[in-house]
Design a protein around this motif. Sequence first.
Motif, PDB file in Angstrom:
ATOM      1  N   GLU A 155      -6.063  -7.911 -31.186  1.00 39.18           N
ATOM      2  CA  GLU A 155      -4.984  -7.655 -31.339  1.00 39.18           C
ATOM      3  C   GLU A 155      -4.346  -8.849 -32.740  1.00 39.18           C
ATOM      4  O   GLU A 155      -2.839  -9.572 -32.580  1.00 39.18           O
ATOM      5  N   SER A 156      -4.988  -9.432 -33.611  1.00 38.68           N
ATOM      6  CA  SER A 156      -5.498 -10.777 -34.281  1.00 38.68           C
ATOM      7  C   SER A 156      -4.050 -10.975 -34.942  1.00 38.68           C
ATOM      8  O   SER A 156      -2.827 -11.243 -35.485  1.00 38.68           O
ATOM      9  N   ALA A 157      -3.813  -9.185 -35.511  1.00 39.90           N
ATOM     10  CA  ALA A 157      -2.767  -9.490 -36.681  1.00 39.90           C
ATOM     11  C   ALA A 157      -1.497  -8.609 -36.313  1.00 39.90           C
ATOM     12  O   ALA A 157      -0.555  -9.102 -37.162  1.00 39.90           O
ATOM     13  N   ASN A 212     -12.001  -9.269 -23.994  1.00 39.12           N
ATOM     14  CA  ASN A 212     -13.396  -9.212 -24.693  1.00 39.12           C
ATOM     15  C   ASN A 212     -13.296  -9.564 -26.197  1.00 39.12           C
ATOM     16  O   ASN A 212     -14.328  -8.592 -27.235  1.00 39.12           O
ATOM     17  N   SER A 213     -12.760  -9.166 -27.112  1.00 37.70           N
ATOM     18  CA  SER A 213     -11.792  -8.905 -28.423  1.00 37.70           C
ATOM     19  C   SER A 213     -13.620  -9.885 -29.166  1.00 37.70           C
ATOM     20  O   SER A 213     -13.362 -11.541 -28.840  1.00 37.70           O
ATOM     21  N   THR A 214     -13.505  -9.492 -30.417  1.00 34.90           N
ATOM     22  CA  THR A 214     -13.907 -10.145 -30.907  1.00 34.90           C
ATOM     23  C   THR A 214     -13.496 -10.410 -32.697  1.00 34.90           C
ATOM     24  O   THR A 214     -14.359 -11.113 -33.345  1.00 34.90           O
ATOM     25  N   ASP A 215     -12.029 -10.836 -32.553  1.00 33.17           N
ATOM     26  CA  ASP A 215     -11.614 -11.252 -33.558  1.00 33.17           C
ATOM     27  C   ASP A 215     -10.920 -12.383 -33.510  1.00 33.17           C
ATOM     28  O   ASP A 215     -11.655 -13.101 -32.503  1.00 33.17           O
ATOM     29  N   THR A 216      -9.852 -12.844 -33.839  1.00 33.10           N
ATOM     30  CA  THR A 216      -9.144 -14.225 -33.308  1.00 33.10           C
ATOM     31  C   THR A 216      -7.859 -14.278 -32.677  1.00 33.10           C
ATOM     32  O   THR A 216      -7.315 -14.974 -32.576  1.00 33.10           O
ATOM     33  N   THR A 217      -8.440 -12.706 -31.950  1.00 32.89           N
ATOM     34  CA  THR A 217      -6.570 -12.807 -31.147  1.00 32.89           C
ATOM     35  C   THR A 217      -6.365 -14.374 -30.339  1.00 32.89           C
ATOM     36  O   THR A 217      -5.149 -14.874 -30.102  1.00 32.89           O
ATOM     37  N   VAL A 218      -7.490 -15.050 -29.408  1.00 32.57           N
ATOM     38  CA  VAL A 218      -7.238 -15.323 -28.420  1.00 32.57           C
ATOM     39  C   VAL A 218      -7.155 -17.064 -29.482  1.00 32.57           C
ATOM     40  O   VAL A 218      -5.841 -18.352 -28.993  1.00 32.57           O
ATOM     41  N   ASP A 219      -7.468 -17.186 -30.332  1.00 31.47           N
ATOM     42  CA  ASP A 219      -7.061 -18.620 -31.195  1.00 31.47           C
ATOM     43  C   ASP A 219      -5.765 -18.040 -31.851  1.00 31.47           C
ATOM     44  O   ASP A 219      -5.470 -19.328 -31.569  1.00 31.47           O
ATOM     45  N   ALA A 267       0.164  -5.886 -26.566  1.00 28.67           N
ATOM     46  CA  ALA A 267       0.422  -7.564 -27.648  1.00 28.67           C
ATOM     47  C   ALA A 267       0.270  -6.836 -29.013  1.00 28.67           C
ATOM     48  O   ALA A 267       0.034  -7.350 -29.697  1.00 28.67           O
ATOM     49  N   ASP A 268       0.158  -5.704 -29.316  1.00 23.74           N
ATOM     50  CA  ASP A 268       1.313  -4.865 -30.102  1.00 23.74           C
ATOM     51  C   ASP A 268       2.889  -3.996 -30.140  1.00 23.74           C
ATOM     52  O   ASP A 268       3.329  -3.677 -31.131  1.00 23.74           O
ATOM     53  N   CYS A 269       3.597  -4.717 -29.172  1.00 28.12           N
ATOM     54  CA  CYS A 269       5.160  -4.346 -28.971  1.00 28.12           C
ATOM     55  C   CYS A 269       5.395  -5.651 -28.320  1.00 28.12           C
ATOM     56  O   CYS A 269       5.493  -6.890 -29.065  1.00 28.12           O
ATOM     57  N   LEU A 270       6.828  -5.696 -29.352  1.00 29.79           N
ATOM     58  CA  LEU A 270       7.938  -6.724 -29.436  1.00 29.79           C
ATOM     59  C   LEU A 270       9.447  -6.624 -28.516  1.00 29.79           C
ATOM     60  O   LEU A 270      10.145  -5.409 -28.643  1.00 29.79           O
ATOM     61  N   ASN A 311       8.139  -0.722 -29.501  1.00 32.22           N
ATOM     62  CA  ASN A 311       5.998   0.016 -29.835  1.00 32.22           C
ATOM     63  C   ASN A 311       5.796   0.399 -31.178  1.00 32.22           C
ATOM     64  O   ASN A 311       6.638   0.477 -31.787  1.00 32.22           O
ATOM     65  N   SER A 312       4.317  -0.054 -31.142  1.00 25.10           N
ATOM     66  CA  SER A 312       3.607   0.282 -32.513  1.00 25.10           C
ATOM     67  C   SER A 312       3.942   1.890 -32.794  1.00 25.10           C
ATOM     68  O   SER A 312       3.171   2.815 -31.707  1.00 25.10           O
ATOM     69  N   THR A 313       3.741   1.815 -33.887  1.00 26.39           N
ATOM     70  CA  THR A 313       3.792   3.725 -33.852  1.00 26.39           C
ATOM     71  C   THR A 313       2.808   3.755 -34.599  1.00 26.39           C
ATOM     72  O   THR A 313       2.571   5.236 -35.759  1.00 26.39           O
ATOM     73  N   ARG A 314       1.923   2.794 -34.584  1.00 23.59           N
ATOM     74  CA  ARG A 314       0.355   3.071 -35.536  1.00 23.59           C
ATOM     75  C   ARG A 314      -0.145   4.107 -34.907  1.00 23.59           C
ATOM     76  O   ARG A 314      -1.066   4.667 -36.213  1.00 23.59           O
ATOM     77  N   ARG A 315      -0.391   4.223 -34.212  1.00 20.37           N
ATOM     78  CA  ARG A 315      -0.963   6.147 -33.722  1.00 20.37           C
ATOM     79  C   ARG A 315      -0.812   6.947 -34.500  1.00 20.37           C
ATOM     80  O   ARG A 315      -1.955   8.385 -34.989  1.00 20.37           O
TER      81      ARG A 315
END
Length: 246
Positions: A14-16, A41-48, A95-98, A216-220
């Motif tokens: 969810e880095s974006a 176990n993300s593969t992007d820069t979420t933790v960063d 992590a995609d919510c406000l 909520n995210s509506t990306r779905r």
Amino acid sequence: MTTRLWVVVPAYNESARISATLYALAAQTDTDFTLLVVDNNSTDTTVDAVRAFRACAPFPVEVLVETEKGVGCAVDTGFRHAIAAGAALIARTDADCLPRPGWVAAARAAHDGGAGMVCGRITARHDEHGPAGRAVFAGLVALAALFGRLRPAHRASGYLAPYRMHAGNNMAITAELYEACGGMPRRPSPTDRLFLNRVRRTTASIARSRAMVVENSTRRLRAYGVLGTAKWYLDRGSGVLTPDPR
């Protein structure tokens, strides 16, 4: 020092989006909490992104890595970590919510009012779709909630509270009740509905708060289309597609 209220945010790649979630939490009117981000176990820069935010956060921030894939695994690991650290009340969003500024305060108020678990109100983010997309989102959520209330299995004996659709990304529960009900199922999906039914079998002390609002995210809608999104929400909201193994 740790606080008695913790906010748990499960995250996977969810880095974006996660920075917006973190800063929405920083904008809360009540910041007397500890934030725990459980990285699945993300593969992007979420933790960063979380570590960068930690330097300016108005509350303690912890990062925990859960290598077992699945949101149920991440949530359960996070909640149990918070409880072991002394949490008395744990709130969750994704992590995609406000969360709106009064979200934490509303969760605390419901807890102070005696609720073992409180479920908030969800709406669509304004930065992902226009009015039409947000209206479709609201309609899908309402449809899923209706089917959930009508489903015979949700009105069977043994439940201490009526069924109401529960959004896993907008809820809070006491540590005592979380442990008493057995916690979040790590498998299978949809874990949110299964978790709600576990709580309903344990207590009638479930409150709803209209002041506890998460966007909520509506990306779905873009990824699945209207029909695919409807199926997704019906699965989680009503349980008509996935049998309840309990």
